[in-house]
Design a protein around this motif. Structure first.
Motif, PDB file in Angstrom:
ATOM      1  N   ALA A   1       0.811  -1.144  -0.134  1.00 33.66           N
ATOM      2  CA  ALA A   1      -0.085   0.009   0.084  1.00 33.66           C
ATOM      3  C   ALA A   1       0.880   1.108   0.026  1.00 33.66           C
ATOM      4  O   ALA A   1       1.879   1.339   0.555  1.00 33.66           O
ATOM      5  N   TYR A   2       0.557   2.232  -0.911  1.00 30.01           N
ATOM      6  CA  TYR A   2       1.490   3.418  -1.208  1.00 30.01           C
ATOM      7  C   TYR A   2       0.305   4.503  -1.133  1.00 30.01           C
ATOM      8  O   TYR A   2      -0.630   4.469  -1.598  1.00 30.01           O
ATOM      9  N   ASP A   3       0.950   5.828  -0.891  1.00 32.91           N
ATOM     10  CA  ASP A   3      -0.038   6.968  -1.102  1.00 32.91           C
ATOM     11  C   ASP A   3      -0.252   6.919  -2.747  1.00 32.91           C
ATOM     12  O   ASP A   3       0.810   6.893  -3.456  1.00 32.91           O
ATOM     13  N   GLY A   4      -1.570   7.421  -2.817  1.00 26.43           N
ATOM     14  CA  GLY A   4      -1.843   7.484  -4.431  1.00 26.43           C
ATOM     15  C   GLY A   4      -2.153   6.182  -5.017  1.00 26.43           C
ATOM     16  O   GLY A   4      -2.335   6.001  -6.202  1.00 26.43           O
ATOM     17  N   LEU A   5      -2.397   4.983  -4.141  1.00 36.04           N
ATOM     18  CA  LEU A   5      -2.583   3.546  -4.717  1.00 36.04           C
ATOM     19  C   LEU A   5      -4.094   3.752  -5.389  1.00 36.04           C
ATOM     20  O   LEU A   5      -4.867   4.443  -5.357  1.00 36.04           O
ATOM     21  N   CYS A   6      -4.191   2.773  -6.434  1.00 37.46           N
ATOM     22  CA  CYS A   6      -5.333   2.646  -7.538  1.00 37.46           C
ATOM     23  C   CYS A   6      -6.391   1.715  -6.362  1.00 37.46           C
ATOM     24  O   CYS A   6      -6.150   0.614  -6.191  1.00 37.46           O
ATOM     25  N   ALA A   7      -7.465   2.290  -6.000  1.00 34.94           N
ATOM     26  CA  ALA A   7      -8.350   1.528  -5.184  1.00 34.94           C
ATOM     27  C   ALA A   7      -8.952   0.291  -5.746  1.00 34.94           C
ATOM     28  O   ALA A   7      -9.228  -0.779  -5.041  1.00 34.94           O
ATOM     29  N   PHE A   8      -9.017   0.368  -7.135  1.00 33.15           N
ATOM     30  CA  PHE A   8      -9.537  -0.773  -7.821  1.00 33.15           C
ATOM     31  C   PHE A   8      -8.545  -1.976  -7.562  1.00 33.15           C
ATOM     32  O   PHE A   8      -9.084  -3.115  -7.162  1.00 33.15           O
TER      33      PHE A   8
ATOM     34  N   GLY B   1       2.409  -1.368   4.336  1.00 30.82           N
ATOM     35  CA  GLY B   1       2.638   0.194   3.662  1.00 30.82           C
ATOM     36  C   GLY B   1       4.221   0.689   3.397  1.00 30.82           C
ATOM     37  O   GLY B   1       4.831   0.260   4.150  1.00 30.82           O
ATOM     38  N   VAL B   2       4.252   1.312   2.511  1.00 32.25           N
ATOM     39  CA  VAL B   2       5.620   1.349   1.903  1.00 32.25           C
ATOM     40  C   VAL B   2       6.324   2.832   2.555  1.00 32.25           C
ATOM     41  O   VAL B   2       7.415   3.201   2.176  1.00 32.25           O
ATOM     42  N   GLU B   3       5.085   3.712   3.035  1.00 30.73           N
ATOM     43  CA  GLU B   3       5.244   5.067   3.646  1.00 30.73           C
ATOM     44  C   GLU B   3       4.620   5.083   5.067  1.00 30.73           C
ATOM     45  O   GLU B   3       3.601   4.459   5.151  1.00 30.73           O
ATOM     46  N   ALA B   4       5.281   6.066   6.034  1.00 29.68           N
ATOM     47  CA  ALA B   4       4.408   6.376   6.914  1.00 29.68           C
ATOM     48  C   ALA B   4       3.255   7.278   6.978  1.00 29.68           C
ATOM     49  O   ALA B   4       3.238   7.891   6.066  1.00 29.68           O
ATOM     50  N   GLY B   5       2.319   7.200   7.686  1.00 34.66           N
ATOM     51  CA  GLY B   5       1.256   7.950   7.644  1.00 34.66           C
ATOM     52  C   GLY B   5       0.040   7.344   6.831  1.00 34.66           C
ATOM     53  O   GLY B   5       0.227   6.328   6.295  1.00 34.66           O
TER      54      GLY B   5
ATOM     55  N   ARG C   1      -3.507   7.790   0.859  1.00 36.86           N
ATOM     56  CA  ARG C   1      -4.729   7.990   0.007  1.00 36.86           C
ATOM     57  C   ARG C   1      -4.987   7.317  -1.066  1.00 36.86           C
ATOM     58  O   ARG C   1      -4.015   7.135  -1.701  1.00 36.86           O
ATOM     59  N   ALA C   2      -6.073   7.161  -1.385  1.00 34.60           N
ATOM     60  CA  ALA C   2      -6.457   6.482  -2.744  1.00 34.60           C
ATOM     61  C   ALA C   2      -7.501   7.367  -3.231  1.00 34.60           C
ATOM     62  O   ALA C   2      -8.783   7.116  -2.871  1.00 34.60           O
ATOM     63  N   GLY C   3      -7.240   8.101  -4.158  1.00 40.85           N
ATOM     64  CA  GLY C   3      -8.299   9.249  -4.431  1.00 40.85           C
ATOM     65  C   GLY C   3      -8.524  10.171  -3.513  1.00 40.85           C
ATOM     66  O   GLY C   3      -7.911  10.481  -2.364  1.00 40.85           O
ATOM     67  N   ALA C   4      -9.519  10.917  -3.745  1.00 37.21           N
ATOM     68  CA  ALA C   4      -9.712  12.050  -2.771  1.00 37.21           C
ATOM     69  C   ALA C   4     -10.561  11.861  -1.632  1.00 37.21           C
ATOM     70  O   ALA C   4     -10.482  12.452  -0.444  1.00 37.21           O
ATOM     71  N   ARG C   5     -11.393  10.602  -1.413  1.00 36.38           N
ATOM     72  CA  ARG C   5     -12.208  10.234  -0.421  1.00 36.38           C
ATOM     73  C   ARG C   5     -11.826   8.978   0.316  1.00 36.38           C
ATOM     74  O   ARG C   5     -12.513   8.602   1.341  1.00 36.38           O
ATOM     75  N   LEU C   6     -10.911   8.148   0.232  1.00 32.64           N
ATOM     76  CA  LEU C   6     -10.568   7.239   0.751  1.00 32.64           C
ATOM     77  C   LEU C   6      -8.923   7.121   1.383  1.00 32.64           C
ATOM     78  O   LEU C   6      -8.146   7.418   0.564  1.00 32.64           O
TER      79      LEU C   6
END
Length: 64
Positions: free
Chosen positions: A11-18, A45-49, A52-57
């Motif tokens: 899991a990474y920031d900006g991942l594709c939810a689909f 997770g590959v990053e701390a914190g 996000r996957a899109g604007a609402r997830l």
């Protein structure tokens, strides 16, 4: 130690939810029809914190 194969979903920031959802559907859900040797699945997770996957997830680490 388990003999079941281990799948690690990254899991990474900006991942594709689909795509994330597809991996979780295939590997993380219980599959009684597949027998007791179905996959073990963890998310890493590959990053701390928050991630996000899109604007609402977003996903936040609960342990580890």
């Amino acid at each position: 130690m388990s003999d079941r194969p281990l799948v690690v979903v990254l899991a990474y920031d900006g991942l594709c939810a689909f795509e994330y959802g597809c991996a979780m559907e295939v590997f993380a859900l219980s599959r009684p029809e597949a027998g007791p040797d179905w996959y073990r699945c963890v998310v890493a997770g590959v990053e701390a914190g928050p991630l996000r996957a899109g604007a609402r997830l977003s996903a936040v680490r609960q342990s580890g």
